[in-house]
Design a protein around this motif. Structure first.
Motif, PDB file in Angstrom:
ATOM      1  N   MET A  86     -37.298   0.780 -11.746  1.00 37.22           N
ATOM      2  CA  MET A  86     -37.661  -0.632 -11.254  1.00 37.22           C
ATOM      3  C   MET A  86     -37.165  -1.428 -12.154  1.00 37.22           C
ATOM      4  SD  MET A  86     -38.492   0.256  -8.314  1.00 37.22           S
ATOM      5  CE  MET A  86     -38.704  -1.431  -7.625  1.00 37.22           C
ATOM      6  N   ALA A  87     -37.247  -1.461 -13.513  1.00 37.91           N
ATOM      7  CA  ALA A  87     -36.765  -2.257 -14.375  1.00 37.91           C
ATOM      8  C   ALA A  87     -35.343  -2.491 -14.282  1.00 37.91           C
ATOM      9  CB  ALA A  87     -37.166  -1.773 -15.871  1.00 37.91           C
ATOM     10  N   VAL A  90     -34.268  -4.391 -11.007  1.00 44.11           N
ATOM     11  CA  VAL A  90     -34.594  -5.752 -11.336  1.00 44.11           C
ATOM     12  C   VAL A  90     -33.518  -6.425 -12.052  1.00 44.11           C
ATOM     13  CG1 VAL A  90     -36.229  -7.452 -12.276  1.00 44.11           C
ATOM     14  CG2 VAL A  90     -36.901  -5.694 -10.924  1.00 44.11           C
ATOM     15  N   SER A  93     -30.160  -6.530 -10.311  1.00 43.12           N
ATOM     16  CA  SER A  93     -30.032  -7.494  -9.029  1.00 43.12           C
ATOM     17  C   SER A  93     -29.826  -8.954  -9.561  1.00 43.12           C
ATOM     18  CB  SER A  93     -31.532  -7.275  -8.659  1.00 43.12           C
ATOM     19  OG  SER A  93     -32.379  -8.005  -9.023  1.00 43.12           O
ATOM     20  N   THR A  94     -29.980  -9.277 -10.769  1.00 38.28           N
ATOM     21  CA  THR A  94     -29.631 -10.799 -11.078  1.00 38.28           C
ATOM     22  C   THR A  94     -28.116 -10.940 -11.222  1.00 38.28           C
ATOM     23  OG1 THR A  94     -29.943 -10.344 -13.302  1.00 38.28           O
ATOM     24  CG2 THR A  94     -31.764 -10.902 -11.982  1.00 38.28           C
TER      25      THR A  94
END
Length: 381
Positions: A86-87, A90, A93-94
């Motif tokens: 998940m990290a 995230v 995704s930026t």
């Protein structure tokens, strides 16, 4: 129908963690080290075009060491895996670039769902698998892969879950069978105790009647009767202490265990069986004698059943200072304790219940098999 389903779900949910989970060993550390090295080679040499390859490698190396505790702490493994994945999602995704690619080496992640169903408790497995599937689904959805690949990936994960459940069910069945074997040995020992106590109580009753009959005329004879009663009572108490709290079955005990042991000798068909019993065993208690006979019988049967090209099986019973030793040796090839049977487990349990120990193993590579049991002599003997 709903009640049955609810009962099944609750039984799975309340399932305790597998008792056979072992801590990491040398092979586990070597496995993790080799996989880590392969991942570095994959990123640095083989797949230089992989998106975010160094970030993917860092994430992979972050959760890979948790596989060391996948048996004892599977929830920790899946938690770290989920947090790392998940990290990564995230962070990437930026940016406007593609999602981070999966390493081929990351296939070892299939050990996570397998470990959850194999070793975690029922509740822990349900929670861990839910977390794993959520993270895996999110990761698949973020990648540009075909529907067929998504279905295939899901099928592989489900197969890992099913495999873990199947292996766990087999381990539970074998544990239950071993428990049954131990219980049977306890019941057989209790049966032997019953016959021994009955024998001694009969002797006590006869001695008491004889003492009462001659007490007025021959006081010395009455004293001898009391002495015999004391000796028989002492023997009975010693036997009873050995198999306290055991159950009794209806199987018939051997009337003369050492005679039955001598009866194992055979000239064929099959391997020749020789029996050598120490002459200094006249005062051996019935319980110990019965144990010797049953262990020898099982060991000889194992030699005939499992060892290949066996020509000779030697059974030897000797008396030492404080114990009696039984050694059963064959000259066959292969293990006389192989297969899915529980002969060695039963023999070991019987020896342990009497305060002794049993060892079984090969003499040398392809040179035969030996079973050695050492049982203590009676206290005060």
């Amino acid at each position: 129908m709903l009640t049955r389903v609810r009962s099944m779900v609750l039984s799975v949910w309340r399932l305790p963690a597998a008792p056979d989970a072992r801590p990491p060993g040398g092979l586990d550390y070597a496995f993790v080290a080799v996989v880590a090295a392969l991942a570095v080679v994959e990123v640095a040499v083989l797949r230089t075009d992989l998106p975010y390859r160094w970030l993917s490698l860092a994430g992979f190396l972050a959760w890979l060491p948790t596989l060391l505790v996948r048996r004892t702490m599977p929830l920790l493994t899946v938690s770290v895996f989920a947090a790392v994945v998940m990290a990564l999602l995230v962070v990437t995704s930026t940016t406007a670039g593609p999602a981070p690619g999966d390493l081929n080496t990351a296939v070892v992640g299939l050990l996570i769902p397998y470990s959850l169903t194999r070793w975690a408790s029922g509740a822990g497995a349900a929670e861990g698998l839910t977390l794993f599937f959520v993270v895996a689904s999110t990761s698949l959805a973020s990648q540009d892969v075909s529907t067929a690949d998504r279905i295939g990936g899901t099928a592989v994960v489900v197969a890992a879950v099913a495999l873990g459940a199947a292996v766990r069910a087999r381990a539970m069945l074998r544990t239950r069978q071993l428990d049954d074997v131990r219980q049977q040995e306890r019941e057989r020992l209790a049966r032997d105790l019953h016959d021994t106590v009955a024998h001694h109580l009969t002797a006590i009753a006869i001695s008491a009647q004889a003492g009462l009959a001659v007490a007025d005329r021959e006081p010395d004879a009455a004293t001898d009767a009391l002495r015999r009663i004391d000796e028989e009572a002492t023997r009975t108490l010693a036997e009873t202490r050995k198999v306290l709290r055991m159950l009794r079955t209806d199987d018939e005990p051997p009337v003369q265990p050492l005679d039955d042991l001598l009866g194992l000798a055979s000239d064929g068909p099959g391997p020749v069986v020789t029996v050598d019993v120490d002459v200094h065993l006249d005062d051996l208690t019935p319980t110990v004698a019965a144990a010797l006979q049953r262990i020898a019988q099982e060991a000889v049967a194992n030699a005939r059943r499992h060892a290949r090209d066996t020509t000779l099986v030697e059974v030897r019973v000797t008396r030492e200072r404080d114990c009696v030793t039984l050694a059963v040796t064959d000259d066959g090839r292969g293990s006389a304790g192989s297969g899915d049977g529980f002969g060695i487990a039963g023999m070991t349990e019987r020896a342990a219940l009497l305060g002794g120990r049993l060892e079984a193993g090969p003499l040398a590579p392809a040179a035969g098999w030996r079973v050695t049991a050492r049982l203590p002599l009676e206290e005060g003997r």
